[in-house]
Design a protein around this motif. Structure first.
Motif, PDB file in Angstrom:
ATOM      1  N   ASP A 128       3.687  -9.095  22.649  1.00 51.86           N
ATOM      2  CA  ASP A 128       2.274  -9.089  23.460  1.00 51.86           C
ATOM      3  C   ASP A 128       2.691  -9.129  25.036  1.00 51.86           C
ATOM      4  OD1 ASP A 128       0.592  -8.671  21.339  1.00 51.86           O
ATOM      5  OD2 ASP A 128       0.810 -11.075  21.207  1.00 51.86           O
ATOM      6  N   THR A 129       3.786  -9.241  25.335  1.00 50.47           N
ATOM      7  CA  THR A 129       4.287  -9.361  26.792  1.00 50.47           C
ATOM      8  C   THR A 129       5.479  -8.267  27.107  1.00 50.47           C
ATOM      9  OG1 THR A 129       5.951 -11.075  26.432  1.00 50.47           O
ATOM     10  CG2 THR A 129       3.585 -11.786  26.776  1.00 50.47           C
ATOM     11  N   ARG A 130       5.585  -8.320  28.533  1.00 49.89           N
ATOM     12  CA  ARG A 130       6.607  -7.353  28.831  1.00 49.89           C
ATOM     13  C   ARG A 130       7.752  -8.131  29.781  1.00 49.89           C
ATOM     14  NH1 ARG A 130       4.173  -2.714  32.513  1.00 49.89           N
ATOM     15  NH2 ARG A 130       4.291  -4.274  33.996  1.00 49.89           N
ATOM     16  N   PRO A 131       9.200  -7.656  29.561  1.00 51.14           N
ATOM     17  CA  PRO A 131      10.115  -8.509  30.537  1.00 51.14           C
ATOM     18  C   PRO A 131       9.738  -8.067  31.734  1.00 51.14           C
ATOM     19  CG  PRO A 131      11.035  -6.812  29.469  1.00 51.14           C
ATOM     20  CD  PRO A 131       9.579  -6.672  29.110  1.00 51.14           C
ATOM     21  N   ASP A 132       8.767  -8.572  32.681  1.00 45.78           N
ATOM     22  CA  ASP A 132       8.573  -8.212  33.867  1.00 45.78           C
ATOM     23  C   ASP A 132       9.508  -8.672  35.016  1.00 45.78           C
ATOM     24  OD1 ASP A 132       6.144  -7.121  33.273  1.00 45.78           O
ATOM     25  OD2 ASP A 132       4.935  -8.609  33.563  1.00 45.78           O
TER      26      ASP A 132
ATOM     27  N   LEU B 145      11.912  -5.903  34.981  1.00 39.35           N
ATOM     28  CA  LEU B 145      11.685  -4.477  35.325  1.00 39.35           C
ATOM     29  C   LEU B 145      11.341  -4.781  36.685  1.00 39.35           C
ATOM     30  CD1 LEU B 145       8.693  -4.006  32.234  1.00 39.35           C
ATOM     31  CD2 LEU B 145      10.922  -2.729  32.818  1.00 39.35           C
TER      32      LEU B 145
ATOM     33  N   LEU C  86      10.601  -6.117  23.169  1.00 46.31           N
ATOM     34  CA  LEU C  86       9.250  -5.571  22.467  1.00 46.31           C
ATOM     35  C   LEU C  86       9.343  -6.098  21.121  1.00 46.31           C
ATOM     36  CD1 LEU C  86       9.699  -1.727  23.430  1.00 46.31           C
ATOM     37  CD2 LEU C  86       7.731  -3.403  24.457  1.00 46.31           C
TER      38      LEU C  86
ATOM     39  N   ALA D 107       6.263   1.928  32.448  1.00 38.74           N
ATOM     40  CA  ALA D 107       6.205   0.543  33.251  1.00 38.74           C
ATOM     41  C   ALA D 107       7.029   0.575  34.585  1.00 38.74           C
ATOM     42  CB  ALA D 107       6.637  -0.553  32.474  1.00 38.74           C
TER      43      ALA D 107
ATOM     44  N   MET E  76       3.370  -2.268  24.246  1.00 39.85           N
ATOM     45  CA  MET E  76       3.384  -2.844  22.881  1.00 39.85           C
ATOM     46  C   MET E  76       3.869  -1.460  22.200  1.00 39.85           C
ATOM     47  SD  MET E  76       0.680  -4.151  20.468  1.00 39.85           S
ATOM     48  CE  MET E  76       0.427  -5.714  21.615  1.00 39.85           C
TER      49      MET E  76
ATOM     50  N   PHE F 104      15.264  -4.561  26.689  1.00 41.82           N
ATOM     51  CA  PHE F 104      13.692  -4.110  26.780  1.00 41.82           C
ATOM     52  C   PHE F 104      13.567  -3.953  25.294  1.00 41.82           C
ATOM     53  CE2 PHE F 104      10.382  -1.197  26.692  1.00 41.82           C
ATOM     54  CZ  PHE F 104       9.452  -1.652  27.842  1.00 41.82           C
TER      55      PHE F 104
ATOM     56  N   LEU G 193       7.710   3.595  27.265  1.00 36.45           N
ATOM     57  CA  LEU G 193       7.033   2.397  27.473  1.00 36.45           C
ATOM     58  C   LEU G 193       7.919   1.693  28.581  1.00 36.45           C
ATOM     59  CD1 LEU G 193       6.487   0.608  24.078  1.00 36.45           C
ATOM     60  CD2 LEU G 193       4.584   1.285  25.626  1.00 36.45           C
ATOM     61  N   MET G 194       9.179   1.978  28.553  1.00 36.89           N
ATOM     62  CA  MET G 194       9.996   1.274  29.548  1.00 36.89           C
ATOM     63  C   MET G 194       9.837   2.082  30.877  1.00 36.89           C
ATOM     64  SD  MET G 194      13.931   0.111  29.742  1.00 36.89           S
ATOM     65  CE  MET G 194      14.742  -0.704  31.178  1.00 36.89           C
TER      66      MET G 194
END
Length: 395
Positions: free
Chosen positions: A74-78, A81, A69, A135, A1, A65, A131-132
């Motif tokens: 509250d979430t990530r592009p899993d 990633l 954000l 991760a 975040m 990405f 952050l990226m």
């Protein structure tokens, strides 16, 4: 975040940064390779650098990405990633290399945007980058741990035990550890990196799907020769030089487009050499005696250019609830339709999970048709061979 301080800065500057990303990534790669030429020689795909595809993929991933954000903090592009992390792991990427990328990427940002990169802007985009990067570092560390290898130590020599000419431009190779020990387990749909030493001394790497089921004595990859300018360096080398008894360096298996557990219905849709991960999935379903409904779609230019054509038919015929639908661009095949693949008229069961692999136009068209038919976006998965130029456009 993103932090409260960085969020408004990234939101305000994303249009400018995003609009300049192509120039930024071009200067980034030029600067990094000037300082670290071994990265271009032995890690990055020189063909993708020449075409600009890697630059476009990097720009797309950064923009996607950053946008994620802001849009859903509250979430990530899993999904994105995970796909990148698996590709990185198959190359043996290490956490230290993210520091090198950071140095040259931010030098390129300052070079392109100049005085617009205030300390506040630099700090905000530094936050986006780490952050990226962190991760991806964490995901890759877990992948290495699952494989039981140290960071980046994914390579082992494997011997070519067989070579088969599938079509005029496609060859399959079987591979085995020289000491005869079983190769590491993999999941149907995964791929390996293959590293060869080229005449100029460069050690170039390409990923190839494992095209037969796990558990067989030998692994199999299927390599289509990439023609054009630039031609595929590794595929051309393998076609010209790969013979039984030769050794190549092969990575541990990676990839997140894998056959799901359970008994739910499947759609496996491929075009061209994109059939290779589907062959491993089908082979595994046959070996394990699966009774799940499986609809197989494949598109190709012609029957003669369709690698593993008879094998595909044999595998589908061996499934009690399997059906095969073929399309060829060249008309005249008695067992296929002419033109481009069309899934709109197929009888697809409720709750189908779709797996796509092939050229981007093919996958975009099939995905769009499936969405229009009510298949949930979360149930449509895809694999891209080469840089992912679809980043951020398909979940």
């Amino acid at each position: 975040m993103l932090s409260e301080q960085a969020t408004p800065v990234v939101r305000a500057t994303l249009p400018a940064v995003g609009g300049a990303l192509d120039e930024i990534t071009e200067r980034f790669y030029a600067g990094m390779f000037a300082a670290r030429p071994e990265l271009l020689r032995d890690l990055f795909n020189r063909g993708n650098q020449a075409t600009g595809d890697q630059r476009k993929a990097l720009a797309g991933s950064i923009a996607a990405f950053a946008g994620a954000l802001l849009d859903d903090p509250d979430t990530r592009p899993d999904v994105m990633l995970s796909r990148i992390a698996h590709k990185h792991a198959s190359l043996g990427v290490t956490s230290e290399q993210y520091k090198v990328v950071h140095e040259h990427l931010f030098a390129a940002i300052v070079d392109v945007l100049g005085e617009a990169v205030t300390p506040e802007v630099a700090q905000a985009w530094d936050e986006v980058y780490w952050l990226m990067a962190n991760a991806l570092i964490a995901l890759e560390a877990r992948l290495y741990q699952e494989r039981g290898v140290a960071e980046g130590q994914v390579w082992e020599p494997m011997e070519i035990t067989g070579r088969h000419e599938e079509t005029p431009d496609t060859v399959s190779f079987t591979l085995r550890r020289p000491d005869g020990r079983p190769a590491a387990a993999f999941r149907p749909g995964q791929y390996v990196g293959v590293q060869v030493t080229l005449p100029d001394g460069a050690r170039q790497i390409r990923q190839y799907s494992l095209s037969a089921a796990p558990g067989r004595p030998d692994r199999r990859i299927t390599v289509k020769r990439v023609d054009g300018d630039p031609a595929g360096e590794v595929s051309s080398w393998l076609h010209a030089n790969g013979r039984p008894g030769d050794q190549v360096m092969v990575s541990a298996p990676f990839g997140d487009l894998v056959l799901p557990e359970g008994d739910g219905p499947l759609l496996l849709a491929s075009a061209g050499i994109g059939s290779t991960p589907m062959l491993a999935m089908l082979d595994h379903l046959v070996v394990t005696g699966s009774t799940r409904p499986v609809t197989v779609v494949h598109a190709d230019r012609s029957p003669a250019g369709h690698a593993h054509r008879e094998e595909l038919r044999r595998l589908v015929d061996a499934l009690p609830h399997g059906s095969l639908h073929l399309w060829y661009e060249e008309p005249g095949a008695a067992d296929a339709r002419s033109g481009r693949a069309d899934v709109t008229a197929l009888d697809l069961p409720e709750g189908v999970t779709a797996y796509l692999c092939g050229p981007l136009p093919f996958m975009r068209a099939v995905r769009g048709d499936l969405l229009a038919r009510g298949v949930a976006a979360a149930d449509i998965h895809y694999e891209v061979f080469g840089p992912d130029l679809w980043l951020g456009t398909a979940a």
